[in-house]
Design an enzyme around this catalytic site. Structure first.
Site, PDB file in Angstrom:
ATOM      1  N   HIS A  80       9.429  -3.414   3.273  1.00  0.00           N
ATOM      2  CA  HIS A  80       8.956  -3.642   1.892  1.00  0.00           C
ATOM      3  C   HIS A  80      10.135  -3.914   0.955  1.00  0.00           C
ATOM      4  CE1 HIS A  80       5.690  -0.886   3.483  1.00  0.00           C
ATOM      5  NE2 HIS A  80       4.975  -1.897   3.027  1.00  0.00           N
ATOM      6  N   HIS A 134       9.034   1.127   3.387  1.00  0.00           N
ATOM      7  CA  HIS A 134      10.163   1.191   4.324  1.00  0.00           C
ATOM      8  C   HIS A 134      11.046  -0.026   4.067  1.00  0.00           C
ATOM      9  CE1 HIS A 134       7.904  -1.846   6.464  1.00  0.00           C
ATOM     10  NE2 HIS A 134       6.889  -1.025   6.618  1.00  0.00           N
ATOM     11  N   GLU A 139       6.105 -11.376   6.869  1.00  0.00           N
ATOM     12  CA  GLU A 139       5.596 -12.145   8.015  1.00  0.00           C
ATOM     13  C   GLU A 139       5.084 -11.226   9.119  1.00  0.00           C
ATOM     14  OE1 GLU A 139       8.704 -14.771   9.274  1.00  0.00           O
ATOM     15  OE2 GLU A 139       8.215 -16.247   7.729  1.00  0.00           O
ATOM     16  N   MET A 141       0.850  -1.197   0.000  1.00  0.00           N
ATOM     17  CA  MET A 141       0.000   0.000   0.000  1.00  0.00           C
ATOM     18  C   MET A 141       0.888   1.250   0.000  1.00  0.00           C
ATOM     19  SD  MET A 141      -3.388  -0.982   2.136  1.00  0.00           S
ATOM     20  CE  MET A 141      -2.754  -0.744   3.767  1.00  0.00           C
ATOM     21  N   GLY A 142       2.124   1.105  -0.447  1.00  0.00           N
ATOM     22  CA  GLY A 142       3.036   2.249  -0.499  1.00  0.00           C
ATOM     23  C   GLY A 142       3.563   2.593   0.881  1.00  0.00           C
ATOM     24  N   SER A 152       6.916  -0.649  10.336  1.00  0.00           N
ATOM     25  CA  SER A 152       5.542  -0.524   9.876  1.00  0.00           C
ATOM     26  C   SER A 152       5.340   0.889   9.362  1.00  0.00           C
ATOM     27  CB  SER A 152       4.574  -0.772  11.046  1.00  0.00           C
ATOM     28  OG  SER A 152       3.294  -0.278  10.734  1.00  0.00           O
ATOM     29  N   ARG A 200       2.920   2.589   9.854  1.00  0.00           N
ATOM     30  CA  ARG A 200       2.207   3.363  10.883  1.00  0.00           C
ATOM     31  C   ARG A 200       3.128   3.867  11.991  1.00  0.00           C
ATOM     32  NH1 ARG A 200      -1.975  -0.596   9.428  1.00  0.00           N
ATOM     33  NH2 ARG A 200      -3.792   0.555   8.689  1.00  0.00           N
TER      34      ARG A 200
HETATM   35  O1  PAF Z   1      -0.057  -5.770   3.572  1.00  0.00           O
HETATM   36  C1  PAF Z   1      -0.505  -4.834   2.873  1.00  0.00           C
HETATM   37  O2  PAF Z   1       0.148  -3.838   2.635  1.00  0.00           O
HETATM   38  C2  PAF Z   1      -1.900  -4.961   2.299  1.00  0.00           C
HETATM   39  O3  PAF Z   1      -2.765  -5.587   3.184  1.00  0.00           O
HETATM   40  C3  PAF Z   1      -1.938  -5.653   0.915  1.00  0.00           C
HETATM   41  C4  PAF Z   1      -1.488  -7.105   1.009  1.00  0.00           C
HETATM   42  C5  PAF Z   1      -1.039  -4.903  -0.050  1.00  0.00           C
HETATM   43  C6  PAF Z   1      -3.365  -5.653   0.361  1.00  0.00           C
HETATM   44  O4  PAF Z   1      -3.852  -4.362   0.207  1.00  0.00           O
END
Ligand code: PAF
Length: 284
Positions: free
Chosen positions: A42, A39, A154, A35-36, A191, A193
């Site tokens: 990702h 960090h 995870e 979802m962009g 995260s 957030r």
């Molecule tokens: O983990 C996330 O960022 C979201 O839940 C996902 C898997 C991209 C689905 O919108």
């Protein structure tokens, strides 16, 4: 050295054309759905996809259907240009960034119905509609892109279990893989957030991971018989450090059902500190 910015596609047709061009060269396709607000966690997923020898498609879409009306959809961090720069640095070649209209066209009514790990009594208690939204969007992403494999962190362990189960049940023909949680030096799980933590709450946040480590060590020592005592001590520690605890549970790692002697175990936690709800999990 300046790396090329990844190609950005915004429609299903353009995504499929780009993926077909990869396939024409015989390449394996890996998808990293996000979802962009990217960090290091990702980026580690992209690196895992590259290490698997695949061409990487990163999707960036803040999915409205996985947020409850009371949750932070509108204020969820959106940092598209910075995300592209981070992806360029790890040679991600293709970014799929659809609009809400592409993903949920007028008249959209279909969703994926879940049970099993999605109703394990963990995240689903505080967020009853969350996994339905996740499963629906991930199914769409998979059918739009048709990757060979997909990599999820995870950190969202219940989400990973839900998507693994769904991919098998719906014959989605995608190899769903998990990648380890990336942590700050003091143990806090990365995260998107975390940016909302005040300085005081950020200082307390690592207690969550520390409490889980203590509980996991006690369960490793004492086996299944030690679970309830270890959880009670962990819950007390978390509360004493200023968190409002949603859950601290020890479950079977495969289906998130009750702990069993024949499966790996996982500790999972969710707790609020200030305005921020943190989740985390570790292997026992
Ligand atoms: O983990 C996330 O960022 C979201 O839940 C996902 C898997 C991209 C689905 O919108």
């Amino acid at each position: 050295m300046t790396r090329p910015t990844p190609t950005v596609v915004r429609t299903v047709a353009d995504l499929r054309a780009a993926v077909s061009a990869f396939r024409a060269k015989g390449d394996t396709i890996a998808m990293v759905p996000t979802m962009g607000a990217l960090h290091a966690g990702h980026i580690s997923l992209v690196e895992a996809a590259k290490a698997a020898g695949a061409r990487v498609v990163v999707s960036i879409f803040v999915n409205p259907t996985q947020f409850a009306p009371t949750e932070d959809f509108s204020k969820y961090p959106r940092t598209f240009e910075a995300d592209l720069a981070k992806l360029a640095a790890v040679d991600a070649e293709l970014v799929y960034a659809p609009t809400v209209d592409v993903m949920y066209p007028r008249g959209f009514v279909t969703s994926v119905n879940l049970a099993g790990p999605a109703t394990a009594g963990l995240e689903d208690v505080a967020r009853p509609h969350h996994f339905g939204g996740v499963a629906t969007i991930v199914t769409k992403l998979f059918t739009q892109c048709r990757p060979d494999l997909a990599i999820f962190g995870e950190k969202d362990f219940q989400q990973l279990a839900v998507i693994r189960r769904m991919a098998v049940d719906l014959d989605l023909a995608v190899d769903v893989r998990g990648a380890p949680t990336i942590r700050e030096a003091d143990g806090l799980a990365m995260s998107s957030r975390n940016v909302y933590l005040t300085a005081a709450d950020r200082a307390k946040a690592p207690h969550l991971h520390a409490a889980m480590q203590t509980a996991a060590a006690a369960i490793r020592r004492g086996g299944l018989a030690a679970i309830e005592t270890a959880l009670a001590a962990g819950r007390a520690t978390i509360a004493a450090n200023g968190f409002a605890l949603d859950y601290l549970e020890c479950r079977a790692a495969d289906d998130l059902g009750a702990a069993r002697p024949d499966t790996a175990l996982r500790l999972l936690v969710a707790a609020r500190i200030g305005q921020v709800r943190l989740i985390d999990n570790i292997a026992v």
